[in-house]
Enzyme design. Structure first.
Site, PDB file in Angstrom:
ATOM      1  N   CYS A  65      13.254  -3.142  23.814  1.00  0.00           N
ATOM      2  CA  CYS A  65      11.289  -2.980  23.292  1.00  0.00           C
ATOM      3  C   CYS A  65      11.505  -2.959  21.029  1.00  0.00           C
ATOM      4  O   CYS A  65      12.572  -2.681  20.195  1.00  0.00           O
ATOM      5  CB  CYS A  65      10.623  -2.272  23.510  1.00  0.00           C
ATOM      6  SG  CYS A  65       9.136  -2.209  22.190  1.00  0.00           S
ATOM      7  N   GLU A 289     -16.374  -5.185  -0.138  1.00  0.00           N
ATOM      8  CA  GLU A 289     -15.428  -5.535   0.102  1.00  0.00           C
ATOM      9  C   GLU A 289     -15.310  -7.487   0.633  1.00  0.00           C
ATOM     10  O   GLU A 289     -16.744  -7.740  -0.266  1.00  0.00           O
ATOM     11  CB  GLU A 289     -15.993  -5.321   2.461  1.00  0.00           C
ATOM     12  CG  GLU A 289     -15.341  -5.861   3.136  1.00  0.00           C
ATOM     13  CD  GLU A 289     -13.793  -6.210   3.080  1.00  0.00           C
ATOM     14  OE1 GLU A 289     -13.184  -7.228   3.072  1.00  0.00           O
ATOM     15  OE2 GLU A 289     -12.788  -4.484   3.305  1.00  0.00           O
ATOM     16  N   CYS A 363      -1.476   1.951   2.778  1.00  0.00           N
ATOM     17  CA  CYS A 363      -0.694   2.198   3.798  1.00  0.00           C
ATOM     18  C   CYS A 363       0.917   1.334   2.768  1.00  0.00           C
ATOM     19  O   CYS A 363       1.940   0.476   4.042  1.00  0.00           O
ATOM     20  CB  CYS A 363      -1.373   0.508   4.501  1.00  0.00           C
ATOM     21  SG  CYS A 363      -1.438  -1.004   3.991  1.00  0.00           S
TER      22      CYS A 363
END
Length: 409
Positions: A65, A289, A363
């Site tokens: 995987c 946003e 991130c």
């Protein structure tokens, strides 16, 4: 021809790197390995001298995987490596910071996953792609996903049987919600009357909360509720959501601490309210946003909640139209949670606005460090960084950080 190499370090994608450079996946620093060199990549790898940080992968799917890159390394090694990724990104910009102990989400806690499903002659095949491969690996004993997501994989297979093509694969995003399974499919056959009816029937048969097909909601039996803090919201289908509830909580606590005491907060790249709604317990919030549907979900959740201070919303592409200095001047704290590209244009305006406190959630350590450099050069101190690992065993690293404006800047 077999060649032997000594691994010097890990790259940002989790591959071992030897002199050359030569890239060797699933190896560790200090290991002596041998294999066949293809361009710069070592294949058919054999570990001749293993590291003392090498462990047996807990998941039986790991070898085939591609969902994980680091199950062969001890938890302590991975934790230190991820903190070092952030530390080194900052050092490359001439910066350093207090690094708090990493927070790592537990096994089997992923509440969302995108499953690849392909129709075959015998039926369907569902799972994750193998490493750098189009081969799909089935994952019935995956150690990443919440068991409820594993149990939902047959739903993805059933949808592929109804609307998949043998020419391509479906991307089926499964999300756990309070209302049940929230399913968003991409890459399916074009909708027509018979397919739409069949999908609506499948929504009932499998007791789905919501099903969308290439962006169009087919049916919603129950509201797929998520909670940010203790506020219930219904995000748009396929909207951004932190990968684990545990990781979301860790990031939220860091943000709340970073802006503690603020009376008016602007939340930039606010999504559906991950931070805005918990923040509204202590401060007025202006949430900005680029996606209108996420703003609407946030606003609806706020209006139905009790005990929150005022939240206002605005739809705005902050890459093209960042909030300007005069628009930022009325806020005493800023929360910034951009995508991987970072927030270069918005940070340029924050530099001018000189707001007292900034909480930055990232991130991507590289773009975070770039933006941190701009803020530090403008008179901010990077007080601390909290690394959060909610993508366990992957090379993905997230963080929250606190910047405070120096007196007199």
């Amino acid at each position: 021809m077999t060649q032997q190499f000594t691994i010097n370090r890990l790259g940002h994608q989790g591959d071992g790197i030897a002199d050359g450079p030569v890239y060797a996946p699933r190896t560790l620093p200090g290991e002596v390995v041998s294999g066949t060199l293809l361009d710069q990549f070592l294949t058919d790898i054999r570990v001749d001298t293993p590291s003392d940080q090498r462990v047996k992968a807990p998941c039986r799917h790991y070898k085939a995987c591609g969902g994980c890159q680091l199950q062969h390394a001890s938890d302590a090694f991975v934790a230190d490596w991820k903190v070092d990724i952030v530390r080194n990104a900052l050092a490359a910009q001439g910066l350093e910071a207090t690094m708090r102990p990493i927070h790592t989400s537990p096994e089997r806690s992923r509440r969302r996953a995108t499953i690849t499903v392909r129709r075959t002659k015998k039926g369907t095949l569902a799972g994750f792609h193998g490493r750098a491969s189009d081969t799909i690996t089935e994952i019935p004993d995956c150690h990443l996903l919440d068991p409820a997501l594993i149990a939902a994989i047959p739903v993805a297979e059933a949808l592929a049987a109804l609307g998949g093509s043998r020419k391509g694969a479906l991307a089926v995003t499964l999300t756990l919600s309070e209302g049940g399974l929230d399913v968003a499919v991409k890459g399916g056959k074009p909708l027509d009357g018979p397919l739409e009816l069949a999908l609506a029937q499948a929504t009932e048969k499998h007791a789905l909360a919501r099903l969308s097909w290439d962006g169009e909601v087919i049916a919603m039996r129950h509201a797929p509720v998520q909670r940010f803090g203790d506020v219930a919201i219904v995000p748009p289908s396929g909207a951004f959501l932190q990968a684990t509830k545990d990781g979301e909580q860790a990031l939220t606590l860091a943000v709340l601490e970073a802006v503690q005491g603020a009376k008016r907060v602007v939340d930039l790249f606010s999504g559906s309210g991950t931070f805005s709604l918990p923040l509204a317990k202590m401060a007025e919030v202006h949430a900005v946003e680029g996606e209108a549907a996420m703003n609407q979900a946030l606003d609806k959740g706020w209006r139905r909640a009790q005990g929150l201070k005022r939240i206002t919303t605005a739809v705005r592409d902050l890459f093209r139209r960042p909030l300007m200095q005069d628009e930022l001047n009325s806020f005493d704290a800023v929360v910034l949670d951009p995508p991987r590209a970072g927030a270069e244009a918005q940070v340029a305006e924050l530099v001018q606005a000189q707001r007292p406190v900034i909480a930055y959630v990232s991130c991507n350590p590289v773009t975070f460090a770039r933006d941190a450099k701009s803020l530090v050069d403008a008179g901010y101190t990077l007080k601390w960084v909290q690394v959060v690992d909610q993508f366990r065993w992957s090379s993905h690293t997230e963080l929250a950080a606190r910047f405070v404006l120096n007196p007199g800047s």
